[in-house]
Design an enzyme around this catalytic site. Sequence first.
Site, PDB file in Angstrom:
ATOM      1  N   ASN A 101       0.823  -1.207   0.000  1.00 20.41           N
ATOM      2  CA  ASN A 101       0.000   0.000   0.000  1.00 20.41           C
ATOM      3  C   ASN A 101       0.854   1.251   0.000  1.00 20.41           C
ATOM      4  OD1 ASN A 101      -2.132  -1.702   0.089  1.00 20.41           O
ATOM      5  ND2 ASN A 101      -2.563  -1.411   2.270  1.00 20.41           N
ATOM      6  N   HIS A 136       5.961  -0.350  -2.388  1.00 17.14           N
ATOM      7  CA  HIS A 136       5.577   0.438  -3.570  1.00 17.14           C
ATOM      8  C   HIS A 136       5.625   1.941  -3.312  1.00 17.14           C
ATOM      9  CE1 HIS A 136       3.259  -3.331  -5.178  1.00 17.14           C
ATOM     10  NE2 HIS A 136       4.561  -3.455  -5.233  1.00 17.14           N
ATOM     11  N   CYS A 146      15.496  22.559  -7.750  1.00 16.24           N
ATOM     12  CA  CYS A 146      15.854  22.864  -9.145  1.00 16.24           C
ATOM     13  C   CYS A 146      14.649  23.245 -10.005  1.00 16.24           C
ATOM     14  CB  CYS A 146      16.602  21.676  -9.769  1.00 16.24           C
ATOM     15  SG  CYS A 146      15.546  20.268 -10.154  1.00 16.24           S
ATOM     16  N   THR A 193      -4.589  -8.854   0.025  1.00 15.92           N
ATOM     17  CA  THR A 193      -3.933  -8.669  -1.269  1.00 15.92           C
ATOM     18  C   THR A 193      -4.429  -9.723  -2.246  1.00 15.92           C
ATOM     19  OG1 THR A 193      -1.844  -8.633  -2.496  1.00 15.92           O
ATOM     20  CG2 THR A 193      -1.865  -9.936  -0.485  1.00 15.92           C
TER      21      THR A 193
HETATM   22  P1  NAD Z   1      -6.056  -5.498  -4.972  1.00 11.79           P
HETATM   23  O1  NAD Z   1      -7.016  -4.336  -5.103  1.00 11.79           O
HETATM   24  O2  NAD Z   1      -5.603  -6.179  -6.195  1.00 11.79           O
HETATM   25  O3  NAD Z   1      -6.738  -6.614  -4.060  1.00 11.79           O
HETATM   26  C1  NAD Z   1      -7.365  -6.297  -2.850  1.00 11.79           C
HETATM   27  C2  NAD Z   1      -7.638  -7.596  -2.118  1.00 11.79           C
HETATM   28  O4  NAD Z   1      -8.196  -7.265  -0.858  1.00 11.79           O
HETATM   29  C3  NAD Z   1      -8.634  -8.518  -2.826  1.00 11.79           C
HETATM   30  O5  NAD Z   1      -8.101  -9.841  -2.846  1.00 11.79           O
HETATM   31  C4  NAD Z   1      -9.883  -8.440  -1.965  1.00 11.79           C
HETATM   32  O6  NAD Z   1     -10.601  -9.674  -1.946  1.00 11.79           O
HETATM   33  C5  NAD Z   1      -9.286  -8.125  -0.607  1.00 11.79           C
HETATM   34  N1  NAD Z   1     -10.172  -7.399   0.298  1.00 11.79           N
HETATM   35  C6  NAD Z   1     -11.196  -6.554  -0.007  1.00 11.79           C
HETATM   36  N2  NAD Z   1     -11.742  -6.077   1.111  1.00 11.79           N
HETATM   37  C7  NAD Z   1     -11.046  -6.622   2.141  1.00 11.79           C
HETATM   38  C8  NAD Z   1     -11.130  -6.503   3.562  1.00 11.79           C
HETATM   39  N3  NAD Z   1     -12.036  -5.719   4.146  1.00 11.79           N
HETATM   40  N4  NAD Z   1     -10.235  -7.186   4.318  1.00 11.79           N
HETATM   41  C9  NAD Z   1      -9.314  -7.999   3.749  1.00 11.79           C
HETATM   42  N5  NAD Z   1      -9.193  -8.154   2.405  1.00 11.79           N
HETATM   43  C10 NAD Z   1     -10.051  -7.465   1.623  1.00 11.79           C
HETATM   44  O7  NAD Z   1      -4.855  -4.968  -4.073  1.00 11.79           O
HETATM   45  P2  NAD Z   1      -3.302  -5.387  -3.974  1.00 11.79           P
HETATM   46  O8  NAD Z   1      -3.182  -6.873  -3.951  1.00 11.79           O
HETATM   47  O9  NAD Z   1      -2.749  -4.595  -2.860  1.00 11.79           O
HETATM   48  O10 NAD Z   1      -2.638  -4.913  -5.344  1.00 11.79           O
HETATM   49  C11 NAD Z   1      -2.969  -3.715  -5.961  1.00 11.79           C
HETATM   50  C12 NAD Z   1      -1.834  -2.734  -6.222  1.00 11.79           C
HETATM   51  O11 NAD Z   1      -2.479  -1.487  -6.105  1.00 11.79           O
HETATM   52  C13 NAD Z   1      -0.691  -2.670  -5.244  1.00 11.79           C
HETATM   53  O12 NAD Z   1       0.473  -2.545  -5.989  1.00 11.79           O
HETATM   54  C14 NAD Z   1      -0.895  -1.383  -4.432  1.00 11.79           C
HETATM   55  O13 NAD Z   1       0.302  -0.626  -4.354  1.00 11.79           O
HETATM   56  C15 NAD Z   1      -1.889  -0.588  -5.205  1.00 11.79           C
HETATM   57  N6  NAD Z   1      -3.011   0.007  -4.417  1.00 11.79           N
HETATM   58  C16 NAD Z   1      -2.776   0.512  -3.170  1.00 11.79           C
HETATM   59  C17 NAD Z   1      -3.821   1.038  -2.427  1.00 11.79           C
HETATM   60  C18 NAD Z   1      -3.527   1.589  -1.041  1.00 11.79           C
HETATM   61  O14 NAD Z   1      -2.433   2.090  -0.810  1.00 11.79           O
HETATM   62  N7  NAD Z   1      -4.471   1.478  -0.099  1.00 11.79           N
HETATM   63  C19 NAD Z   1      -5.114   1.046  -2.932  1.00 11.79           C
HETATM   64  C20 NAD Z   1      -5.334   0.533  -4.218  1.00 11.79           C
HETATM   65  C21 NAD Z   1      -4.262  -0.008  -4.925  1.00 11.79           C
HETATM   66 ZN    ZN Z   2      15.223  18.817  -8.428  1.00 10.76          ZN
END
Ligand code: NAD
Ligand code: ZN
Length: 268
Positions: free
Chosen positions: A105, A132, A167, A205
Site C-alpha cells: 500500500n 511500492h 531545481c 492482497t
Molecule cells: P487489490 O485491489 O488487487 O486486491 C485487494 C484484495 O483485498 C482482494 O483480494 C480483496 O478480496 C481483498 N479485500 C477486499 N476487502 C477486504 C477486507 N475488508 N479485508 C481484507 N481483504 C479485503 O490490491 P493489492 O493486492 O494490494 O494490489 C494492488 C496494487 O495497487 C498494489 O500494488 C498497491 O500498491 C496498489 N493500491 C494501493 C492502495 C492503497 O495504498 N491502499 C489502494 C489501491 C491499490
Molecule cells: Zn530537483
Amino acid sequence: MATCSDEIDCARRLIAAAPRIVVLTGAGISAESGVPTFRGAEGLWQRYRPEQLASPEAFADDPRLVWEWYGWRRTRVAACQPNAAHLALARFALAHGKTLIVTQNVDGLHADAALAAAGDVDPGPALPIELHGNMFSVRCTACQRVWRDTAAVDASSRDTLPTCPECRALARPHVVWYGESLDGAQISHALCQAELAAACVVIGTSGVVQPAASIAAVTAQAGGEVIEINPDETPLTALCSVSIRSGAVAAVPDIFDLGSEPAEGRVQ
Ligand code: NAD
Ligand code: ZN
C-alpha cells in the site's frame, strides 16, 4: 476446512509460537478505512485501468492527468484513519518485536498506526517496509531529490503541478509504477525475512503483483506456514495452511491481540 473461529484459533497459535513473522498486506487492509481498492475505483477513474495511469509512460504522456489521479487519491486517503487491523498489527510488532510488516500500500496507514500505537516509544519495530512507496512522498524528475508532501495537488494545468524546491523541475509521486523496479535493498530484506519466518500472514492482497506476492511463497518453500485473511480466494490460497475468509477488521485484532501472555502450544 475448519470453521472460521477454529481458523482464527489456529492462526493465533501459529503466531504466538512463531519466533519470526512476516506480514504482507495489500489494498484490502485499508478498504475498511475507506481507502478504495483499485477494483472499487469511482467516477472518472472507473474509465481508466490503473496500469494506464500508474506508469512512467502515462506520466511522460500526460503528467497533469496522472497528478490529478494522485491528487484525488491523496484527498481520499488524507480523510482516512488507520483501522483496528492496522493498529493491532502495530501494537503486536511493538510488543513482541519479532514481526516485519511489508505492505504494497502507498497510503501510509501502517506508518500512521505505528506512530499512534507507539506514543512515546520508538515506533521503529512497527514501521512497515512500503514496497511500492508512499503517495505522500514526491521525487524530482531531474535531481531525484525526495521529500514529503501532503499538500493538496493543483492539477488544473501543467504549470501548477508540484515542482522541486531545489531545481524547479517537475516532481512525480515517489511510488513504484508498473514497469519500474522496487528498491533492491527493501525487497531483498523482505525476502530474507520471509525465508527465516515461521509464519507469513497475508492480508487483503489479490496476490497478483510481483515480486510482493512471492514473499508468501518464499516462507512456504522454506517450511513456514502461510495464513491468509481475505474475503475471497486468491492465487496465494493454495500455499496456505490457514485461510480466514473475512475482512481484516473482523479477524486481525483477534489474531494479533495476544495480550501479555502468548497463547501456548503449537498447531500439530
Ligand atoms: P487489490 O485491489 O488487487 O486486491 C485487494 C484484495 O483485498 C482482494 O483480494 C480483496 O478480496 C481483498 N479485500 C477486499 N476487502 C477486504 C477486507 N475488508 N479485508 C481484507 N481483504 C479485503 O490490491 P493489492 O493486492 O494490494 O494490489 C494492488 C496494487 O495497487 C498494489 O500494488 C498497491 O500498491 C496498489 N493500491 C494501493 C492502495 C492503497 O495504498 N491502499 C489502494 C489501491 C491499490
Ligand atoms: Zn530537483
